[in-house]
Design a protein around this motif. Sequence first.
Motif, PDB file in Angstrom:
ATOM      1  N   UNK A 224       0.820  -1.221   0.000  1.00 54.70           N
ATOM      2  CA  UNK A 224       0.000   0.000   0.000  1.00 54.70           C
ATOM      3  C   UNK A 224       0.848   1.263   0.000  1.00 54.70           C
ATOM      4  N   UNK A 225       2.032   1.212   0.619  1.00 54.26           N
ATOM      5  CA  UNK A 225       2.915   2.378   0.555  1.00 54.26           C
ATOM      6  C   UNK A 225       3.262   2.699  -0.894  1.00 54.26           C
ATOM      7  N   UNK A 226       3.682   1.689  -1.648  1.00 52.99           N
ATOM      8  CA  UNK A 226       4.036   1.916  -3.053  1.00 52.99           C
ATOM      9  C   UNK A 226       2.819   2.344  -3.870  1.00 52.99           C
ATOM     10  N   UNK A 252       4.994  -6.696  -4.506  1.00 52.19           N
ATOM     11  CA  UNK A 252       4.830  -7.070  -3.104  1.00 52.19           C
ATOM     12  C   UNK A 252       3.626  -7.990  -2.965  1.00 52.19           C
ATOM     13  N   UNK A 253       2.496  -7.565  -3.519  1.00 53.14           N
ATOM     14  CA  UNK A 253       1.262  -8.354  -3.563  1.00 53.14           C
ATOM     15  C   UNK A 253       0.669  -8.166  -4.955  1.00 53.14           C
ATOM     16  N   UNK A 254       0.143  -9.207  -5.548  1.00 52.22           N
ATOM     17  CA  UNK A 254      -0.313  -9.134  -6.943  1.00 52.22           C
ATOM     18  C   UNK A 254      -1.620  -8.369  -7.123  1.00 52.22           C
ATOM     19  N   UNK A 255      -2.340  -8.118  -6.057  1.00 50.64           N
ATOM     20  CA  UNK A 255      -3.689  -7.549  -6.171  1.00 50.64           C
ATOM     21  C   UNK A 255      -3.755  -6.248  -6.958  1.00 50.64           C
ATOM     22  N   UNK A 260      -4.841  -1.999 -12.938  1.00 50.35           N
ATOM     23  CA  UNK A 260      -4.218  -1.462 -14.154  1.00 50.35           C
ATOM     24  C   UNK A 260      -5.223  -1.010 -15.216  1.00 50.35           C
ATOM     25  N   UNK A 261      -6.262  -1.803 -15.527  1.00 50.04           N
ATOM     26  CA  UNK A 261      -7.201  -1.339 -16.571  1.00 50.04           C
ATOM     27  C   UNK A 261      -7.920  -0.049 -16.205  1.00 50.04           C
ATOM     28  N   UNK A 262      -8.160   0.157 -14.896  1.00 50.02           N
ATOM     29  CA  UNK A 262      -8.960   1.299 -14.448  1.00 50.02           C
ATOM     30  C   UNK A 262      -8.267   2.627 -14.741  1.00 50.02           C
ATOM     31  N   UNK A 263      -6.951   2.593 -14.905  1.00 49.05           N
ATOM     32  CA  UNK A 263      -6.179   3.809 -15.156  1.00 49.05           C
ATOM     33  C   UNK A 263      -6.429   4.371 -16.554  1.00 49.05           C
ATOM     34  N   UNK A 393      -7.036  -9.888   6.394  1.00 50.67           N
ATOM     35  CA  UNK A 393      -6.055  -8.863   6.006  1.00 50.67           C
ATOM     36  C   UNK A 393      -6.228  -8.375   4.571  1.00 50.67           C
ATOM     37  N   UNK A 394      -7.001  -9.083   3.757  1.00 56.85           N
ATOM     38  CA  UNK A 394      -7.257  -8.629   2.386  1.00 56.85           C
ATOM     39  C   UNK A 394      -7.927  -7.262   2.366  1.00 56.85           C
ATOM     40  N   UNK A 395      -8.717  -6.977   3.410  1.00 58.29           N
ATOM     41  CA  UNK A 395      -9.505  -5.741   3.427  1.00 58.29           C
ATOM     42  C   UNK A 395      -8.659  -4.492   3.626  1.00 58.29           C
ATOM     43  N   UNK A 396      -7.380  -4.660   3.971  1.00 57.91           N
ATOM     44  CA  UNK A 396      -6.524  -3.496   4.235  1.00 57.91           C
ATOM     45  C   UNK A 396      -6.467  -2.558   3.031  1.00 57.91           C
ATOM     46  N   UNK A 397      -6.442  -3.114   1.832  1.00 54.95           N
ATOM     47  CA  UNK A 397      -6.392  -2.289   0.618  1.00 54.95           C
ATOM     48  C   UNK A 397      -7.656  -1.442   0.491  1.00 54.95           C
TER      49      UNK A 397
END
Length: 463
Positions: A224-226, A252-255, A260-263, A393-397
Amino acid sequence: MCSISLYFQKLNDIIRKYSLIVTLIILILYFLFAFLLERASFYSLLALWSSLFAGSYLLFRSQKENFRFLCGVSILFRLVFLFAIPNLSQDFYRFIWDGRMLFEGFNPYLSLPEAFIEMGKQPINEATELYKGMGEMNGSHFTNYPPINQLCFYIAALLGNHSIFISIAVMHIIIIVADLGILLYGKKLLKLLELPISNIFFYILNPFVIIELTGNLHFEPVMLFFLVFSLYKLAKNKWIIAAISLAFSISVKLIPLLLLPIIFNYFVNKKMSFFNGMKKLIAFYTLVLLTLIITFSPFISNDFFANYINSIGLWFRSFEFNASFYYVAREIGYLFRGYNEIAIIGKIMPLIATSFIICITFFRKNEGLQELITAMLLSLSFYYLTSTTVHPWYLATLVCLSCFTKYRFSVAWSFLIVLSYQAYSNTPWKENLWIIFIEYIVVFVIISYELKFIKTNLKINLN
């Protein structure tokens, strides 16, 4: 209505006056959580979890304008876990295993812990203890943690190769430092978006974040920092740095791959010509891809691709935990086929989520940064609601992204997610689907209310 408002104002005044005492009580609760709680004690877990949320909420309301104070207590609460062994997750044993494999010169993607143990080999320090800690299921699968996550594990091995305890402390520090980075650049991003900087405490002060990430050593804060840094640089029109940082986040995590498409609409919109927008978008995607290739390059081999893809595929084909729509589809499958159709449903659900993301990409305006982040939040939320597995922990994003939007359902969900731990009060673990139903029905009600409320307010503001 006025009497209720007056009551809360008086309560805020009292909490503000005795904020140090409230902070001390919360510290004690975190200490109990870190050093005395067992995962199987669900009602103790629920009581501590609820108390921490209540105390943190009161502290936030009373000190909302005192940014430094809330920063200080948020760091202090994390430091409680510095020398604590995670008690809600055993994944950290695999993290230490992978880091020590790297330290000893092995490629962690090419070997199974189980294989070494069965052959009676000790490729790393404390191999038997680490294998027992991670469990047979974890030890029988190839690692699926991306390279920069592996770098974090390697740092823990570098500084604590002979001690599991020291390795744990090092990983705690890495995660705390990452959260400080989120605090710093999250504040800057909120200023650019002209949102209250106190919004960042929906993430930083959230007991779910402190317990699940700092306490249980899940590396979402590094990812999340990156991601936050990438969004900040995107807002500053420094898209090259943004692309590299987004690639690091994926590594770090693939999620974040799903984002990417949303950009697309952020680059290809009315603000610039279609040709220039597409040119910049393609350059952005190319830079993300090249950076990803560079991070993965030290580990790439013929076996790497097969092992990594197979390991990721297991999450869709075999594992199920705390799901929502998937459990409904599973029950329908039982009615018609008489057995669990996870092998089929697990492949269909990602396609549904992908279709939703494509719709969000092309049929929703994501030109402004806040609109872009909102689209990311809604897309990932839909993805998790259709997933076969939703670990807490998935919900952190979602919680982190919500700080930069008008939506707060993920904060409520971060409280309700504790209900999923009821499964571990049984031996062997078994989910109570009525409890899972309660979790998700409340989440759906809150999401529906927020979607309707924000849409209505938007129409009023436009008129």
